[in-house]
Design a protein around this motif. Structure first.
Motif, PDB file in Angstrom:
ATOM      1  N   PRO A 142       0.349 139.044  50.031  1.00 51.59           N
ATOM      2  CA  PRO A 142      -0.148 137.735  49.567  1.00 51.59           C
ATOM      3  C   PRO A 142       0.798 137.016  48.625  1.00 51.59           C
ATOM      4  N   MET A 143       1.440 137.772  47.720  1.00 55.57           N
ATOM      5  CA  MET A 143       2.353 137.144  46.773  1.00 55.57           C
ATOM      6  C   MET A 143       3.421 136.328  47.490  1.00 55.57           C
ATOM      7  N   TYR A 144       3.968 136.874  48.585  1.00 55.67           N
ATOM      8  CA  TYR A 144       5.002 136.144  49.317  1.00 55.67           C
ATOM      9  C   TYR A 144       4.408 135.151  50.310  1.00 55.67           C
ATOM     10  N   LEU A 145       3.257 135.478  50.896  1.00 51.10           N
ATOM     11  CA  LEU A 145       2.674 134.546  51.873  1.00 51.10           C
ATOM     12  C   LEU A 145       2.353 133.201  51.212  1.00 51.10           C
ATOM     13  N   GLU A 146       1.964 133.245  49.958  1.00 54.84           N
ATOM     14  CA  GLU A 146       1.704 131.989  49.250  1.00 54.84           C
ATOM     15  C   GLU A 146       2.990 131.155  49.149  1.00 54.84           C
ATOM     16  N   LYS A 147       4.088 131.846  48.957  1.00 54.87           N
ATOM     17  CA  LYS A 147       5.383 131.166  48.862  1.00 54.87           C
ATOM     18  C   LYS A 147       5.820 130.644  50.238  1.00 54.87           C
ATOM     19  N   VAL A 148       5.620 131.480  51.256  1.00 53.37           N
ATOM     20  CA  VAL A 148       5.959 131.061  52.618  1.00 53.37           C
ATOM     21  C   VAL A 148       5.146 129.817  52.993  1.00 53.37           C
ATOM     22  N   ALA A 149       3.876 129.824  52.586  1.00 50.14           N
ATOM     23  CA  ALA A 149       3.012 128.679  52.915  1.00 50.14           C
ATOM     24  C   ALA A 149       3.538 127.393  52.286  1.00 50.14           C
ATOM     25  N   ALA A 150       4.089 127.516  51.072  1.00 44.83           N
ATOM     26  CA  ALA A 150       4.635 126.317  50.414  1.00 44.83           C
ATOM     27  C   ALA A 150       5.823 125.767  51.201  1.00 44.83           C
ATOM     28  N   LEU A 151       6.656 126.655  51.724  1.00 41.36           N
ATOM     29  CA  LEU A 151       7.764 126.201  52.565  1.00 41.36           C
ATOM     30  C   LEU A 151       7.230 125.588  53.866  1.00 41.36           C
ATOM     31  N   ALA A 152       6.237 126.262  54.452  1.00 39.90           N
ATOM     32  CA  ALA A 152       5.657 125.749  55.704  1.00 39.90           C
ATOM     33  C   ALA A 152       5.085 124.349  55.506  1.00 39.90           C
ATOM     34  N   ASP A 153       4.509 124.097  54.332  1.00 41.16           N
ATOM     35  CA  ASP A 153       3.955 122.769  54.037  1.00 41.16           C
ATOM     36  C   ASP A 153       5.039 121.698  54.050  1.00 41.16           C
ATOM     37  N   VAL A 154       6.211 122.058  53.565  1.00 36.57           N
ATOM     38  CA  VAL A 154       7.336 121.107  53.596  1.00 36.57           C
ATOM     39  C   VAL A 154       7.814 120.899  55.033  1.00 36.57           C
ATOM     40  N   PHE A 155       8.020 122.005  55.723  1.00 36.84           N
ATOM     41  CA  PHE A 155       8.660 121.925  57.043  1.00 36.84           C
ATOM     42  C   PHE A 155       7.745 121.285  58.091  1.00 36.84           C
ATOM     43  N   ARG A 156       6.429 121.477  57.910  1.00 41.27           N
ATOM     44  CA  ARG A 156       5.457 120.915  58.858  1.00 41.27           C
ATOM     45  C   ARG A 156       5.636 119.409  58.995  1.00 41.27           C
ATOM     46  N   LYS A 157       6.013 118.770  57.900  1.00 42.95           N
ATOM     47  CA  LYS A 157       6.171 117.312  57.925  1.00 42.95           C
ATOM     48  C   LYS A 157       7.344 116.875  58.791  1.00 42.95           C
ATOM     49  N   TYR A 158       8.144 117.843  59.209  1.00 45.32           N
ATOM     50  CA  TYR A 158       9.282 117.535  60.069  1.00 45.32           C
ATOM     51  C   TYR A 158       9.177 118.272  61.404  1.00 45.32           C
ATOM     52  N   GLY A 159       7.954 118.699  61.725  1.00 50.60           N
ATOM     53  CA  GLY A 159       7.732 119.323  63.033  1.00 50.60           C
ATOM     54  C   GLY A 159       8.317 120.716  63.162  1.00 50.60           C
ATOM     55  N   ILE A 160       8.534 121.369  62.044  1.00 49.72           N
ATOM     56  CA  ILE A 160       9.167 122.691  62.085  1.00 49.72           C
ATOM     57  C   ILE A 160       8.152 123.764  61.724  1.00 49.72           C
ATOM     58  N   LYS A 161       7.989 124.728  62.614  1.00 51.80           N
ATOM     59  CA  LYS A 161       7.094 125.849  62.350  1.00 51.80           C
ATOM     60  C   LYS A 161       7.840 127.000  61.689  1.00 51.80           C
ATOM     61  N   VAL A 162       7.116 127.707  60.855  1.00 51.30           N
ATOM     62  CA  VAL A 162       7.682 128.864  60.176  1.00 51.30           C
ATOM     63  C   VAL A 162       7.313 130.146  60.916  1.00 51.30           C
ATOM     64  N   TYR A 163       8.284 131.028  61.056  1.00 56.35           N
ATOM     65  CA  TYR A 163       8.098 132.362  61.628  1.00 56.35           C
ATOM     66  C   TYR A 163       8.570 133.385  60.597  1.00 56.35           C
ATOM     67  N   LEU A 164       8.088 134.599  60.727  1.00 54.99           N
ATOM     68  CA  LEU A 164       8.555 135.673  59.851  1.00 54.99           C
ATOM     69  C   LEU A 164       8.988 136.867  60.689  1.00 54.99           C
ATOM     70  N   THR A 165       9.863 137.656  60.102  1.00 53.29           N
ATOM     71  CA  THR A 165      10.186 138.919  60.755  1.00 53.29           C
ATOM     72  C   THR A 165       9.136 139.954  60.346  1.00 53.29           C
ATOM     73  N   ALA A 166       8.699 140.723  61.317  1.00 55.44           N
ATOM     74  CA  ALA A 166       7.671 141.737  61.057  1.00 55.44           C
ATOM     75  C   ALA A 166       8.328 143.115  61.055  1.00 55.44           C
ATOM     76  N   ARG A 167       8.293 143.749  59.895  1.00 54.14           N
ATOM     77  CA  ARG A 167       8.814 145.115  59.849  1.00 54.14           C
ATOM     78  C   ARG A 167       7.787 146.016  60.507  1.00 54.14           C
ATOM     79  N   PHE A 168       8.238 146.792  61.486  1.00 56.59           N
ATOM     80  CA  PHE A 168       7.282 147.523  62.311  1.00 56.59           C
ATOM     81  C   PHE A 168       6.488 148.546  61.514  1.00 56.59           C
ATOM     82  N   SER A 169       7.091 149.041  60.450  1.00 56.77           N
ATOM     83  CA  SER A 169       6.408 150.053  59.639  1.00 56.77           C
ATOM     84  C   SER A 169       5.571 149.444  58.522  1.00 56.77           C
ATOM     85  N   ALA A 170       5.383 148.140  58.537  1.00 59.05           N
ATOM     86  CA  ALA A 170       4.619 147.471  57.479  1.00 59.05           C
ATOM     87  C   ALA A 170       3.232 148.071  57.246  1.00 59.05           C
TER      88      ALA A 170
END
Lengths: 718, 718
Positions: free
Chosen positions: B231-259
């Motif tokens: 959650p600590m980082y997802l909140e930060k990722v969401a803030a970036l996504a909010d910026v990028f959304r205004k330019y039609g850009i979706k955010v993706y993340l890398t998923a560590r398989f052992s998460a």
């Protein structure tokens, strides 16, 4: 059908937009800035400028006039290649003045020394003169700043010369470009592309430093890597030195004490070993071949795991003098840090530097300075001055301030540090009676020191605005001003910085100056009130960790410093405790040691007191402590209100950037308050006083917070 | 006495100086730029602009018009809030067109799809229309670029729509802001100050990407850290996504398989385990609460030590489909990388991805794409196309290009990568007969794929100019153009970029375009001629290390790839060797496998040949190899000569910056030539041919070079 025109834009909008993203890059040197009306009557300056030609430093001065004066006056500049009586501006060394300009030089040139300057107006013209090229450069910068700040320069004269010799930035920059305790991005030094590629930032860094009189820079971290002393890196260092030299800035390096083993192939680094001494002598000769004006070495030895002479049963004197001998033939200096504390001595960390260094007073070579942190612990938001400042009359003591905000909210908190620096410098050591201020010790006047110096641990990085927080630029700026003259007032620094950075609008200054000045007390209140210190979470020092008690050494733990228990809180440094007070003069010791005279700002630094101890205002210690935390939070709220009012005087981007940061500061001030009070409450068992809201989260929550990638941590290979 | 006025400056000098340090920050969007005369007859556009209002994306489009058009036209813009027949510019969705503007929409709106646009001129006005808001934003950017490039737009019409769905940057950015294989500073993502502090660079990053049609960004390194999913980082990722959304850009993340184990507290990450599947489903739901339009996961599994389904005896299909099931309800995708090679399989690393993945064709869920590097090894300066492109007709294959120059001289070498990308995309797989190009596989047309994608590993960092080398901006730009349309010509990309970045001066284009186009062959020649590959020094991949043979796995060593010995050099991938050729179609296999038809550019990729083998031009292999290295060096010298000629068309700072970099490139080209030839000479025992100078240093010298702090190495905690 009628049209509604609802939006009109001017062509400059696009240019403004280009610039806004880079806002802050120009620091206090935005010559395209504000206040055109106040410059009108200086336009005559552009008419006929004589600028002495010659050295690279003079070329730098000419360049500043070109970009600065043309921008500030909004005029074409006309240069004359001879000095004429009707020149509008003459920038020339005293020895080259001719005709009536020579007569205008109406002060003794001795007063200007090697770096000072004299600026004066006369009918239809202005003179900037100095004994040296660097004096002229400093004079040009000062003239530009006066114009930029909106002064009229009528009947104006100013003679100024630095009262400190070495005015230096210390970069704790690692060779991988991380910065220990760096919160404004990464190291400016792009070692990969050096020496060939000269980043424009190197030049602008040098310009900014010269504009505030800084004349030295230590490129590398005091937790040093010996590789910087190898030819591959020396070539790169030399390329930086070539840039900085043009602005009167000398380059220094940190010397890892074990370098003779790590890169020299020797089996020891014993400073009394002949091979080791020869190695350093030869290495130093090699460095001076690359960099003829190399400044010298900064050394952290036998501190926090760094190697040093004690590894071989030798002393700080043995180590420092060995290096001093190596650089002496070249005119270099050795700056030996006094920040040491032994893992074996468990009495009081605050006492150890004094204990280790005072016995050596008078034994260091003439080109050694001992660099002492402002306080006896480690760059807290408030510390009493370091006892060494009143104790080593035969050794040049160099001040070490920390501009980067390791313990002051990183680059998210607005804290105007010159207020802290001023407090330290104006502290009275009483070493030669009343008036023996730290400032006088540092500038050498107290003991007639042969050399003097002040260092600031840099807050500069690759962020577009250099320092992360726009207001952190004021701390770089203010450090420079204080290094030039330790008697400078924080108030004046704040006002000058506001004028150069924003505008000289009086209403804006009336808003921002008190906000800046008070910001230092705010951070003290919400982090470390009443003399508390070193309550930070482990390693990264981001946020509160007063509960931390599991670190390898006692004096690494916050619990060591606050000593809170059911009976009270605070570190007893009086005779009944560690008696650290005995390291100060009697007057200081008496003031701090007596509960009636000890300022409440230092109360828990020197005394362990019961929770129900009565403060001056009648509050119990517990209530007073809680209310201080709250006061800090309230002060940040007030800063936000002030900033809202300032909005009318600045552009929208400037407003928003700082607003976002102030919001972080408020959130974190509350975090400090709540986490600290919840923890201390487990000892005091007392309710929070009226006016302090009940924390919304639990102590366990605050203890659970982890920040594995907080910036500025020690390099992993160290 | 007469005065000589020798220097006159204009007031704009100061502004220019402010800007020059930040040169390059505006990328190809410097709307205050060049060629005013060519815009004169477009000034009418400013007269009356109707811009559809509504979503954040439309606000972004309006913002671009405001800052772009006002700057380009040097005119006030007048906006109308209703659509009128006499508007000078109308930007409106097809569905909102009215009156005569509706009639001007003379193409089928179906052709515009979800992201395309239509621009046309008509008497006194220009129409920009699209089916969607993002189509309008793309149309606005394209219009501005046409104006910026100096087009007149008379009788103009353009319908353009992307032929690839996912046009993505992959950032190999770590949470400590280092960038694996990053050479332009550090990560833009300032995690410490997110979510509150929105750096202006986030916005300008989004603007730049939208201007070239990029619509997705993977924020984190494929060598992933699971913490970004907390959650600590997802909140930060969401803030970036909010910026990028205004330019039609979706955010993706890398998923560590052992998460599930690292942050979920589970004891396994087995993709067939119910708890694990539930954990990913819940974690995904949590992510979509933060970021409703989250793009999905990019996964590097069971490759170079990364965890994956094979750790539990499961397959890539098991792993990918588990994640695909989790994101499917939200419309997300899983991008599964095919960059795998086993340490157990010692036959030929080039064959392994094919061997591992082809059996699974058709078994992946509908929302899975398999991301394949352009060649079968690892982003070398030249590789044949990856055999998987001709082999998985039932699986959407996503192209992975590397924009950052891990193996192409970091950010010091001028290499125009669209030329490389074009070569790969235009390669013919022959999978359905002649004309079955990789481009058609990637855009999905070859096999009627349901979804298509192209990814570029970002070369973006905190450097003021974003990419370290000014010309590396062209690689970011060119990647975007090719992701939009894989059939785009490298020549056109180069020309457009020059026009937008410098000027549309024909003489300058005639100089720079060939220099850029030829730069790719230059780097092939001086690093890896004749199909040689992976000859880089260990770890950092900076400089040559063909002699390295001591690494843990055979296929980590350059000696594995060149197989030089007294008898010859090259990797036999024909039937007599690893037979990697069998992974290609018969036509391709025949061409590469036959010495008479194999292009010399791939000679030693597929064949092991004696030193005296006769090349097409009659030279021996040894002589030819040596002359190729020399040709590379000569080509860099020519680039320097060209740049000197270009000097007249660009400003001094632009000239000097690239000149310094070209000098590094020349030095390093010679290093590659000399080190490689000295080493290979130990096997060939032959003299260097005429025209190749004798190296000035010894092979031992080159072997001794160490670069412990070269940028871009793998994080130490990985």
């Amino acid at each position: 059908m009628s049209k509604k025109i609802f939006f009109t834009l001017f062509f400059l909008f696009s240019l403004a937009n280009v610039l806004h993203a880079q806002q802050g890059y120009t620091l206090w040197m935005d010559y395209a800035g504000s206040n055109p009306q106040s410059r009108k009557n200086l336009k005559f300056l552009a008419k006929s400028i004589y600028m002495e030609a010659g050295s690279d430093i003079l070329k730098s001065a000419q360049n500043e006039i070109e970009i600065g004066l043309s921008g500030l006056l909004n005029e074409k500049l006309n240069f004359s290649d001879t000095m004429e009586n009707d020149n509008s501006l003459v920038v020339s060394k005293v020895s080259s003045l001719k005709g009536s300009w020579s007569q205008s030089m109406d002060v003794s040139s001795e007063k200007l020394g090697n770096e000072g300057f004299y600026i004066r107006s006369r009918d239809g013209g202005i003179l900037v003169t100095a004994n040296t090229d660097i004096g002229l450069l400093y004079g040009v910068f000062r003239l530009l700043q006066f114009i930029q700040a909106g002064h009229h320069l009528e009947d104006f004269s100013l003679l100024d010369a630095p009262s400190v010799d070495l005015r230096m930035l210390n970069h704790w920059d690692n060779l991988d470009r991380t910065i220990e305790r760096g919160y404004a991005g990464f190291s400016l030094w792009n070692w990969q592309k050096l020496p060939e590629y000269i980043d424009q930032r190197y030049i602008d860094y040098a310009r900014a430093n010269a504009s505030i009189g800084i004349n030295g820079t230590v490129l590398t971290n005091v937790n040093a890597n010996a590789l910087v002393l190898t030819p591959m890196y020396l070539e790169k260092v030399a390329a930086l030195a070539d840039v900085f030299r043009k602005y009167g800035i000398k380059v220094y390096l940190t010397a890892r004490f074990s370098a003779p083993m790590e890169i020299g192939g020797l089996e020891t680094a014993d400073p009394l070993n002949t091979e080791v001494r020869n190695w350093w002598a030869q290495k130093t000769n090699e460095i001076y071949k690359w960099i003829p004006d190399f400044g010298g070495f900064l050394v952290k030895a036998n501190s926090e795991g760094q190697p040093g002479p004690q590894n071989y049963g030798r002393t700080h004197v043995d180590g420092a003098n060995m290096l001093a001998e190596a650089v002496q033939p070249h005119g270099g200096v050795v700056i030996w840090r006094a920040f040491v504390y032994s893992e074996d001595d468990e009495t009081d960390r605050a006492k150890q530097a004094y204990a280790e260094f005072v016995p050596y007073d008078g034994q260091f070579m003439e080109n050694v300075l001992v660099q002492v942190k402002n306080g006896p612990i480690d760059f807290q938001s408030r510390e009493p001055f370091h006892p060494l400042f009143g104790a080593m009359s035969k050794t040049p003591l160099m001040m070490e301030f920390q501009i980067t905000q390791e313990y002051l909210g990183f680059s998210s908190h607005l804290v105007f540090l010159p207020k802290l620096f001023e407090e330290v410098l104006q502290s009275d050591t009483y070493v030669k009676g009343k008036g023996s201020t730290v400032a006088k010790v540092i500038d050498g006047s107290q003991h007639n020191k042969r050399i003097s110096g002040m260092a600031g641990v840099s807050n500069i990085g690759t962020d577009l605005n250099w320092t992360g927080h726009p207001f952190a630029q004021a701390n770089w700026f203010g450090f420079g001003r204080l290094a030039w003259n330790p008697e400078t007032k924080a108030n004046d620094i704040a006002e000058d910085w506001i004028k150069l950075t924003y505008t000289n609008n009086k209403e804006l200054i009336a808003l921002l100056k008190p906000m800046m000045i008070n910001s230092r007390e705010a951070v003290v209140n919400y982090m470390n009130p009443l003399g508390l210190h070193h309550l930070f979470d482990t390693g990264h020092h981001y946020g509160p960790g007063p509960w931390v008690d599991n670190l390898g050494r006692p004096d690494w733990n916050p619990t060591y410093y606050h000593k809170a228990d059911e009976n009270g809180i605070g570190f007893d440094r009086t005779k009944s405790g560690s008696n650290a007070l005995e390291q100060y003069s009697d007057e200081v010791s008496y003031t701090f040691g007596n509960l009636k005279t000890c300022p409440e700002t230092y109360l828990l630094w020197f005394h362990h007191l019961p929770w129900d101890y009565t403060l001056n205002n009648g509050n119990s210690l517990w209530d007073g402590l809680a209310l201080r935390y709250q006061e800090g939070v309230d002060q940040v709220s007030e800063m936000i209100e002030t900033w809202e009012k300032a909005r009318n005087f600045i552009n929208n981007d400037q407003y928003h950037e700082v607003k976002m940061l102030l919001d972080i500061q408020l959130k974190e001030a509350k975090w400090w308050r709540d986490a600290s009070l919840l923890y201390f409450q487990t000892f005091s068992g007392m309710e929070l006083p009226e006016g302090v809201p009940k924390p919304t989260k639990s102590l366990e929550y605050y203890k659970s917070l982890k920040f594995p990638f907080a910036p500025g941590i020690r390099p992993q290979w160290d």
